[in-house]
Design a protein around this motif. Structure first.
Motif, PDB file in Angstrom:
ATOM      1  N   ASN A 138     -30.838 -17.232  34.584  1.00 55.46           N
ATOM      2  CA  ASN A 138     -29.589 -17.772  34.490  1.00 55.46           C
ATOM      3  C   ASN A 138     -28.901 -17.177  33.129  1.00 55.46           C
ATOM      4  O   ASN A 138     -29.456 -16.960  32.355  1.00 55.46           O
ATOM      5  CB  ASN A 138     -29.713 -19.332  34.590  1.00 55.46           C
ATOM      6  CG  ASN A 138     -30.007 -19.836  33.325  1.00 55.46           C
ATOM      7  OD1 ASN A 138     -31.091 -19.700  32.859  1.00 55.46           O
ATOM      8  ND2 ASN A 138     -29.252 -20.822  32.749  1.00 55.46           N
ATOM      9  N   TYR A 139     -27.284 -17.414  33.302  1.00 51.08           N
ATOM     10  CA  TYR A 139     -26.611 -16.761  32.307  1.00 51.08           C
ATOM     11  C   TYR A 139     -26.115 -17.882  31.558  1.00 51.08           C
ATOM     12  O   TYR A 139     -25.752 -19.087  32.101  1.00 51.08           O
ATOM     13  CB  TYR A 139     -25.742 -15.809  32.836  1.00 51.08           C
ATOM     14  CG  TYR A 139     -26.142 -14.738  33.480  1.00 51.08           C
ATOM     15  CD1 TYR A 139     -26.332 -14.300  34.653  1.00 51.08           C
ATOM     16  CD2 TYR A 139     -26.407 -13.468  32.444  1.00 51.08           C
ATOM     17  CE1 TYR A 139     -26.664 -13.434  35.186  1.00 51.08           C
ATOM     18  CE2 TYR A 139     -26.778 -12.315  33.174  1.00 51.08           C
ATOM     19  CZ  TYR A 139     -27.051 -12.263  34.510  1.00 51.08           C
ATOM     20  OH  TYR A 139     -27.598 -11.293  34.860  1.00 51.08           O
ATOM     21  N   THR A 140     -26.006 -17.711  30.064  1.00 43.25           N
ATOM     22  CA  THR A 140     -25.295 -18.937  29.490  1.00 43.25           C
ATOM     23  C   THR A 140     -24.619 -18.467  28.246  1.00 43.25           C
ATOM     24  O   THR A 140     -24.780 -17.147  27.824  1.00 43.25           O
ATOM     25  CB  THR A 140     -26.696 -19.904  28.900  1.00 43.25           C
ATOM     26  OG1 THR A 140     -26.033 -21.033  28.187  1.00 43.25           O
ATOM     27  CG2 THR A 140     -27.500 -19.215  27.776  1.00 43.25           C
ATOM     28  N   LEU A 141     -23.913 -19.206  27.532  1.00 43.88           N
ATOM     29  CA  LEU A 141     -23.069 -19.107  26.362  1.00 43.88           C
ATOM     30  C   LEU A 141     -23.652 -19.696  25.334  1.00 43.88           C
ATOM     31  O   LEU A 141     -23.495 -20.823  25.173  1.00 43.88           O
ATOM     32  CB  LEU A 141     -21.459 -19.392  26.692  1.00 43.88           C
ATOM     33  CG  LEU A 141     -20.783 -19.152  25.533  1.00 43.88           C
ATOM     34  CD1 LEU A 141     -20.547 -17.490  25.326  1.00 43.88           C
ATOM     35  CD2 LEU A 141     -19.277 -19.586  25.868  1.00 43.88           C
ATOM     36  N   GLU A 142     -24.156 -18.984  24.348  1.00 49.50           N
ATOM     37  CA  GLU A 142     -24.857 -19.699  23.082  1.00 49.50           C
ATOM     38  C   GLU A 142     -23.733 -19.868  22.034  1.00 49.50           C
ATOM     39  O   GLU A 142     -23.808 -20.559  21.179  1.00 49.50           O
ATOM     40  CB  GLU A 142     -26.009 -19.031  22.463  1.00 49.50           C
ATOM     41  CG  GLU A 142     -27.233 -18.929  23.678  1.00 49.50           C
ATOM     42  CD  GLU A 142     -28.418 -19.003  23.107  1.00 49.50           C
ATOM     43  OE1 GLU A 142     -28.517 -18.135  22.082  1.00 49.50           O
ATOM     44  OE2 GLU A 142     -29.733 -19.569  23.879  1.00 49.50           O
TER      45      GLU A 142
END
Length: 231
Positions: A138-142
């Motif tokens: 999954n892709y996330t924004l840190e």
């Protein structure tokens, strides 16, 4: 009278500011969409064998295979997180004596990647490990703080526009911002499951599921409550 006093007490305890003369209160939702900056790859390693030692050795070998795959792709092994290890005896529940018939060892590994060009090769190689289960990406924004600020700005702009429309309709004009509260959250991203399976010649020539596609954007939502003066 008791009901009126209870209502007044509830209003005073609320985070919403008390109604003031020559003010207008407005609430609005805003959002900001950003490209993700981190891919999170998670996988379980599990094996069931006749003895606890055999099960341990099997999973240990799988974990070492993960290390080798990371090194071969020039990824620091320390960037992967090993979060759990479990050994569980397996019983024959059909036997009244509940005899132990084997042992199951499980562990899980989580890897964060910022270089999206490596995701396809990494997921494919990890899926080739025989004892891999429940692999997901999954892709996330840190680096999220700037996106939160943008979403809050959008929500405040909408609240101001709503308040201004009401003020103008009432023959007044909007004054300064007197109070504001903001609540920000990140929308939950869907997780792509990659089932582990042995590769055939056809599968080997098939691109990875995420190849050639753009990662889904991350949506940051914000809600602003604002109190403005009326001129």
């Amino acid at each position: 009278m008791l009901l009126a006093l209870a209502a007044l007490s509830s209003a005073q305890n609320s985070s919403t500011p008390m109604v003031q003369v020559n003010t207008i209160y407005a609430g609005a939702d805003g959002k900001f969409e950003s490209a993700p900056d981190t891919a999170v790859i998670r996988m379980d390693l599990a094996s069931q064998q006749d003895t606890s030692r055999a099960a341990y050795d099997r999973v240990a070998a799988a974990v070492d295979r993960v290390r080798q795959i990371l090194k071969s792709n020039n990824i620091d092994v320390k960037s992967a997180q090993f979060s759990s290890y479990q050994m569980q005896p397996m019983y024959d529940w059909k036997n009244p004596k509940r005899k132990v018939i084997g042992y199951r060892v499980t562990s899980d590994v989580t890897l964060k990647l910022r270089d999206f060009t490596k995701i396809g090769a990494i997921t494919e190689q990890l899926a080739d490990i025989e004892d891999t289960q429940n692999q997901s990406v999954n892709y996330t924004l840190e680096d999220i703080e700037q996106a939160k600020a943008k979403a809050s700005e959008d929500a405040l702009k909408k609240a101001r526009n709503q308040a201004n429309a009401v003020a103008v309709a009432g023959g007044r004009s909007l004054g300064d911002l007197l109070y504001a509260s903001v609540d920000v959250n990140q929308a939950v991203m869907p997780v792509m499951q990659i089932m582990s399976m042995a590769r055939s010649a056809t599968a080997a020539a098939t691109p990875a599921p995420m190849a050639d596609f753009t990662p889904q954007t991350v949506t940051i939502n914000a809600h602003v409550n604002a109190l403005f003066a009326l001129k």
